[in-house]
Each structure stands twice: as structure tokens, then as C-alpha cells.
Design an enzyme around this catalytic site. Sequence first.
Site, mmCIF file in Angstrom:
data_model
loop_
_atom_site.group_PDB
_atom_site.id
_atom_site.type_symbol
_atom_site.label_atom_id
_atom_site.label_comp_id
_atom_site.label_asym_id
_atom_site.label_seq_id
_atom_site.Cartn_x
_atom_site.Cartn_y
_atom_site.Cartn_z
ATOM 1 N N MET A 1 1.001 -1.127 -0.060
ATOM 2 C CA MET A 1 0.072 -0.081 -0.112
ATOM 3 C C MET A 1 1.052 1.224 0.008
ATOM 4 S SD MET A 1 -3.278 -1.056 2.336
ATOM 5 C CE MET A 1 -2.452 -1.562 3.898
ATOM 6 N N GLN A 53 5.622 -5.573 -4.979
ATOM 7 C CA GLN A 53 4.524 -5.433 -5.895
ATOM 8 C C GLN A 53 5.070 -4.501 -7.221
ATOM 9 O OE1 GLN A 53 1.020 -2.881 -5.563
ATOM 10 N NE2 GLN A 53 -0.209 -4.792 -5.897
ATOM 11 N N CYS A 83 -4.827 -0.742 -9.425
ATOM 12 C CA CYS A 83 -5.000 0.412 -8.914
ATOM 13 C C CYS A 83 -5.618 1.507 -9.899
ATOM 14 C CB CYS A 83 -3.468 0.922 -8.761
ATOM 15 S SG CYS A 83 -3.312 2.707 -8.251
ATOM 16 N N LYS A 122 -2.368 -8.975 -8.881
ATOM 17 C CA LYS A 122 -3.526 -8.412 -8.206
ATOM 18 C C LYS A 122 -4.463 -7.710 -8.918
ATOM 19 C CE LYS A 122 -4.375 -5.916 -3.779
ATOM 20 N NZ LYS A 122 -4.698 -4.560 -3.962
ATOM 21 N N ASN A 194 -9.284 -10.409 -1.326
ATOM 22 C CA ASN A 194 -9.078 -8.952 -0.577
ATOM 23 C C ASN A 194 -10.237 -8.199 -0.832
ATOM 24 O OD1 ASN A 194 -7.626 -5.963 -1.880
ATOM 25 N ND2 ASN A 194 -7.370 -6.717 0.507
ATOM 26 N N GLY A 196 -12.272 -5.164 2.384
ATOM 27 C CA GLY A 196 -13.410 -5.196 3.265
ATOM 28 C C GLY A 196 -13.242 -6.180 4.482
#
Length: 318
Positions: A1, A53, A83, A122, A194, A196
Site C-alpha cells: 500500500m 509489487q 490501482c 493483483k 481482498n 473489506g
Amino acid sequence: MMDWTTSACRVFHRRASRHARLYTEMINAGAIVHGDAERHLRFEPCEHPLALQLGGSEPQLLAQAAAISAGFGYDEINLNCGCPSDRVQEGRFGACLMLEPQRVADGVQAMREVCTIPVTVKCRIGVDDSEDYAFLQRFVGIVSAAGAKTFIVHARKAWLSGLSPKQNREVPPLSYPTVARLKQDFPQLNIVLNGGLATLDACEAQLQQLDGVMLGRAAYEDPYLLTAVDAQLFGDSTPRLSRAEWLHRLRPYIERELAAGTPLARITRHMLGLYRGEAGGRAFRRVLSEQAPRAGAGWPVIEAALAATQSHQRAAAA
Ligand SMILES: Cc1cc2nc3c(=O)[nH]c(=O)nc-3n(C[C@H](O)[C@H](O)[C@H](O)COP(=O)(O)O)c2cc1C
């Protein structure tokens, strides 16, 4: 992140769980190939298992970045196809890559040719109007044929215009059944959910049908959650750390970093949520926020934050 899972954050998190796989921030492949690779890629040995990543869309550039990164000892290279930020879209990578599955497949293949560690992806469950499941199924089919065996799926679509990245983590609805369906259709792949997930019970429930779970904001904002991961999700009976013990175990690392010139606040900013929801949590946060940025701040600031927290806890218990 981005800006969150820096090396300092990962060292902190690793002390809480030996088994959880940690992920770097997204690093632009171009920055690794043309910039200061050492600055972008350096990490502490304790961070393993650790995935890097990458952001990028040019297969050859991705391959060059992967080759350099593999030399640093990462355990996995993950390609960001999730993203939605404007800046990332301008570079034609991130979530908009889901519209170009063959390009992603070429990138995966090019990276696999130059390194032996797993190359994973991802992604989201779709972008914009690609509402139907067939879009996701086709994407995963094409990319997995190039050798990606693990897909971490953020279970909401990315809306490529009109929403900020933050809104894109909140507004498009979550759909866990879509990810479960993907696992049914691709049983040979590792499908990691992934989006929540806020509790380890929720993670445990999803692990009945999926191969993994990835926690983002919950792990960062309420890091003490991580101290229960090894016992609850990995069956490791090592006793759970107390918060104070956790900080004390970091002392050698913190002092080493301070001696190397790292400002204390760059380390402690990842710890602000440590006492979230606990008596004294606000005092802990306040002492760190106020004192860690001061010139010359060192370990005593953490002792002061702990002392302030404990005095609130004693008052609350009295
Ligand atoms: C500050 C911030 C930065 C993020 N940066 C990245 C990133 O670099 N790469 C990525 O794949 N996802 C990034 N994300 C998205 C998270 O990895 C995750 O997919 C998303 O927050 C949903 O999961 P969660 O509900 O567990 O947080 C970021 C999220 C936040 C809050």
C-alpha cells in the site's frame, strides 16, 4: 500500500506474525530500471516472506525490473492490475490493464522467463462497465495461461473515471461470491480474497472456500489484529504478544535505524493505531504524533507514549 507498507511498517508487522506474507508498496518498474534500485528495493531480512509489487505495463521493462528485484531476494513478484489512480492510468498500468489481458499475460511471461520466484497478479473483479463475470473469467484465463498461478482479487470493480482512489476502495460494491465463483472455475489456481475483510473470523470463514486472504486497511489501522494471525489462521501456538512487548522487541531495529539517520517519526507513524479502541489509545497516539517528529527524537519517546497509555489504563481500571 503506497506510503503505508514501507520497510519500517513491514518490520513492525513482521514482529506480530511470523507467517503472514507481507507486500511492499507498488514500485514502478521504470523507477527500478532507470532509478535508484537500491533505495526502492532494500528491505530487512526479517521481512520474509515478502512480495514485491510492481507497477508497469511494458513486458520488457517489467522483465528487467523483475530480474533486478529477484536479485534482492524477494519471495514473490506481484503485478498491480488493480490501482485506479489517474497517474497510474496515464502510464497505462494498474486497473486499466484488466482491459488488456494479453498485455498482462506477456508481462507475466516475460517476468517468469527471468526469475524463478512466483509471479502473481493483483486485480479487481472488473473495471467500469465490464460488469459481467465473463470479463473476469477471460482475464484470469489468459493471464494464468502465461503462468500466473496466484490471483489476489480485490472483490470490487474499479471505476476508471469519476472516483478518487479512496472512493474506489469504498464505493463500488464488494462481491465475494464473484471471487468464490472464480475459485470454482479455476480450482488449480490460488485465489486470494481482498477487500473489506475486517476481522480474522471473517478471514477464517473465507478460507473455507478460498486459498488465501489479504488484509489491507484493517491490518494497518488496527495492527494488533496481526498478533492473532499466527494462532488463528496458521495454527501456530506461539503465545500472543502484548502491545508493550511488541514495541520492546522493535527497540534494536529502531535504534539501529536512528543511528543510520532515519527520523523516528518515519518508523512510528505506522504504529499510531497500536492501541486503537483501548484505554489510553489516544494518549499513545498523541505522544507519538507530537514528540516523534521533533529533532533528536529517539527511543525515550516510545517509552513516554507507553507510560502515558499505562497511566490512562490505570485510571480507567481504578
Ligand atoms: C493508502 C493505501 C494505499 C494503497 N496502495 C496500494 C498499492 O500500492 N497496491 C495495491 O495493490 N493496492 C493498494 N491499495 C489497496 C489495498 O491493497 C486493498 O486492495 C484495498 O484497500 C482493499 O482492501 P482492504 O479493504 O483490506 O483495505 C492501497 C490502499 C490504501 C488504503
